[in-house]
Design a protein around this motif. Structure first.
Motif, PDB file in Angstrom:
ATOM      1  N   PRO A 159      10.382 -59.235 -20.665  1.00 56.24           N
ATOM      2  CA  PRO A 159       9.395 -58.228 -20.499  1.00 56.24           C
ATOM      3  C   PRO A 159       9.856 -56.822 -20.077  1.00 56.24           C
ATOM      4  O   PRO A 159      10.892 -56.819 -19.359  1.00 56.24           O
ATOM      5  CB  PRO A 159       8.565 -58.814 -19.448  1.00 56.24           C
ATOM      6  CG  PRO A 159       8.810 -60.219 -19.482  1.00 56.24           C
ATOM      7  CD  PRO A 159      10.000 -60.492 -19.925  1.00 56.24           C
ATOM      8  N   GLY A 160       9.663 -55.904 -20.788  1.00 53.18           N
ATOM      9  CA  GLY A 160      10.301 -54.488 -20.719  1.00 53.18           C
ATOM     10  C   GLY A 160      11.194 -54.294 -21.483  1.00 53.18           C
ATOM     11  O   GLY A 160      11.910 -53.212 -21.316  1.00 53.18           O
ATOM     12  N   GLY A 161      12.128 -55.300 -22.120  1.00 50.35           N
ATOM     13  CA  GLY A 161      13.193 -54.956 -22.522  1.00 50.35           C
ATOM     14  C   GLY A 161      13.321 -54.085 -23.575  1.00 50.35           C
ATOM     15  O   GLY A 161      14.646 -53.344 -23.966  1.00 50.35           O
ATOM     16  N   MET A 162      12.375 -53.699 -24.516  1.00 49.10           N
ATOM     17  CA  MET A 162      12.162 -52.804 -25.540  1.00 49.10           C
ATOM     18  C   MET A 162      12.665 -51.301 -24.825  1.00 49.10           C
ATOM     19  O   MET A 162      13.314 -50.514 -25.708  1.00 49.10           O
ATOM     20  CB  MET A 162      10.920 -52.695 -26.153  1.00 49.10           C
ATOM     21  CG  MET A 162      10.840 -51.790 -27.444  1.00 49.10           C
ATOM     22  SD  MET A 162       9.406 -51.949 -28.234  1.00 49.10           S
ATOM     23  CE  MET A 162       8.826 -53.693 -28.140  1.00 49.10           C
ATOM     24  N   ASN A 163      12.511 -51.189 -23.484  1.00 52.76           N
ATOM     25  CA  ASN A 163      12.973 -49.960 -22.951  1.00 52.76           C
ATOM     26  C   ASN A 163      14.463 -49.799 -23.031  1.00 52.76           C
ATOM     27  O   ASN A 163      14.784 -48.626 -22.655  1.00 52.76           O
ATOM     28  CB  ASN A 163      12.342 -49.585 -21.831  1.00 52.76           C
ATOM     29  CG  ASN A 163      11.035 -48.677 -21.702  1.00 52.76           C
ATOM     30  OD1 ASN A 163      10.788 -47.746 -22.717  1.00 52.76           O
ATOM     31  ND2 ASN A 163      10.287 -48.999 -21.097  1.00 52.76           N
ATOM     32  N   ALA A 164      15.226 -50.581 -23.170  1.00 51.40           N
ATOM     33  CA  ALA A 164      16.759 -50.622 -22.957  1.00 51.40           C
ATOM     34  C   ALA A 164      16.984 -49.522 -24.329  1.00 51.40           C
ATOM     35  O   ALA A 164      17.960 -48.945 -24.171  1.00 51.40           O
ATOM     36  CB  ALA A 164      17.463 -51.852 -23.248  1.00 51.40           C
ATOM     37  N   VAL A 165      16.265 -49.726 -25.403  1.00 53.91           N
ATOM     38  CA  VAL A 165      16.460 -48.916 -26.540  1.00 53.91           C
ATOM     39  C   VAL A 165      15.762 -47.636 -26.406  1.00 53.91           C
ATOM     40  O   VAL A 165      16.065 -46.718 -26.705  1.00 53.91           O
ATOM     41  CB  VAL A 165      16.028 -49.532 -27.939  1.00 53.91           C
ATOM     42  CG1 VAL A 165      16.314 -48.842 -29.116  1.00 53.91           C
ATOM     43  CG2 VAL A 165      17.060 -50.976 -28.026  1.00 53.91           C
ATOM     44  N   LEU A 166      14.263 -47.898 -25.949  1.00 52.19           N
ATOM     45  CA  LEU A 166      13.419 -46.586 -26.042  1.00 52.19           C
ATOM     46  C   LEU A 166      13.693 -45.665 -25.035  1.00 52.19           C
ATOM     47  O   LEU A 166      13.474 -44.276 -25.456  1.00 52.19           O
ATOM     48  CB  LEU A 166      11.896 -47.051 -26.182  1.00 52.19           C
ATOM     49  CG  LEU A 166      11.640 -48.043 -27.358  1.00 52.19           C
ATOM     50  CD1 LEU A 166      10.145 -48.604 -27.132  1.00 52.19           C
ATOM     51  CD2 LEU A 166      11.823 -47.310 -28.588  1.00 52.19           C
ATOM     52  N   ARG A 167      13.819 -46.073 -23.851  1.00 55.38           N
ATOM     53  CA  ARG A 167      14.104 -44.879 -22.688  1.00 55.38           C
ATOM     54  C   ARG A 167      15.333 -43.980 -22.960  1.00 55.38           C
ATOM     55  O   ARG A 167      14.951 -42.837 -23.079  1.00 55.38           O
ATOM     56  CB  ARG A 167      14.456 -45.627 -21.412  1.00 55.38           C
ATOM     57  CG  ARG A 167      14.323 -44.631 -20.423  1.00 55.38           C
ATOM     58  CD  ARG A 167      14.306 -45.290 -18.888  1.00 55.38           C
ATOM     59  NE  ARG A 167      12.888 -45.671 -18.581  1.00 55.38           N
ATOM     60  CZ  ARG A 167      12.634 -47.211 -18.229  1.00 55.38           C
ATOM     61  NH1 ARG A 167      13.665 -47.970 -18.214  1.00 55.38           N
ATOM     62  NH2 ARG A 167      11.297 -47.480 -18.014  1.00 55.38           N
ATOM     63  N   PRO A 168      16.399 -44.588 -23.417  1.00 54.52           N
ATOM     64  CA  PRO A 168      17.559 -43.671 -23.692  1.00 54.52           C
ATOM     65  C   PRO A 168      17.147 -42.571 -24.915  1.00 54.52           C
ATOM     66  O   PRO A 168      17.523 -41.380 -24.882  1.00 54.52           O
ATOM     67  CB  PRO A 168      18.805 -44.473 -24.263  1.00 54.52           C
ATOM     68  CG  PRO A 168      18.395 -45.596 -23.600  1.00 54.52           C
ATOM     69  CD  PRO A 168      16.965 -45.948 -23.578  1.00 54.52           C
ATOM     70  N   LEU A 169      16.360 -43.005 -25.850  1.00 54.15           N
ATOM     71  CA  LEU A 169      15.694 -42.120 -26.915  1.00 54.15           C
ATOM     72  C   LEU A 169      14.869 -41.073 -26.585  1.00 54.15           C
ATOM     73  O   LEU A 169      14.840 -39.776 -26.717  1.00 54.15           O
ATOM     74  CB  LEU A 169      15.285 -42.939 -28.128  1.00 54.15           C
ATOM     75  CG  LEU A 169      16.265 -43.874 -28.862  1.00 54.15           C
ATOM     76  CD1 LEU A 169      15.426 -44.770 -29.986  1.00 54.15           C
ATOM     77  CD2 LEU A 169      17.377 -43.215 -29.543  1.00 54.15           C
TER      78      LEU A 169
END
Length: 142
Positions: A81-91
């Protein structure tokens, strides 16, 4: 190296996906990722990642299917859960816009997402700095 995405604009009618599958399958091309979007009542947009982009281009040309080619990234995402933010937050922090995102169908340990972005080289640098795995052409063989 960026991954090649083929974008096909097509009439929004029944059978369009079956026809695309036939056109590629007859040339030995396997679809590894696909995104289908209705643009209007009359038009749809299909984005595909094929296991062999050059062969896919040849197959589409042979069947008179018009398309465009663009570079996208294939990135691995943590599966929690929330793992997508490992990619989306830096972008997001780098003010890089995600235009489209859809899953890759290959067999990998973690989910792989195809992302179309407005600043591909900036995105690559940003994701590398944040230890995000970006797949190269090896993704075609998964």
């Amino acid at each position: 190296m960026a991954i090649k995405q083929l974008r096909i604009k097509t009439p929004n009618v029944w059978g369009k996906l079956s026809n695309l599958s036939d056109a590629l399958g007859q040339h030995g091309v396997n679809i590894r990722a696909i995104s289908v979007r209705q643009e209007s009542n009359e038009t749809a947009s299909l984005c595909i990642i094929a296991d062999d982009p050059k062969k896919a281009e040849h197959a589409l040309k042979a069947d008179n299917i018009s398309f465009s080619v663009s570079d996208v990234l294939a990135v691995e995402m943590p599966d929690h859960p929330g793992g997508m933010n490992a990619v989306l937050r830096p972008l997001k922090d780098a003010h890089i816009n995600v235009i489209a995102m859809y899953p890759y169908i290959g067999r990998a340990t973690n989910p792989i997402m195809i992302i179309e972005i407005d600043k591909i080289e900036d995105a690559r640098e940003t994701l590398n700095r944040n230890w995000v795995k970006i797949w190269n052409e090896d993704v075609y063989r998964l």
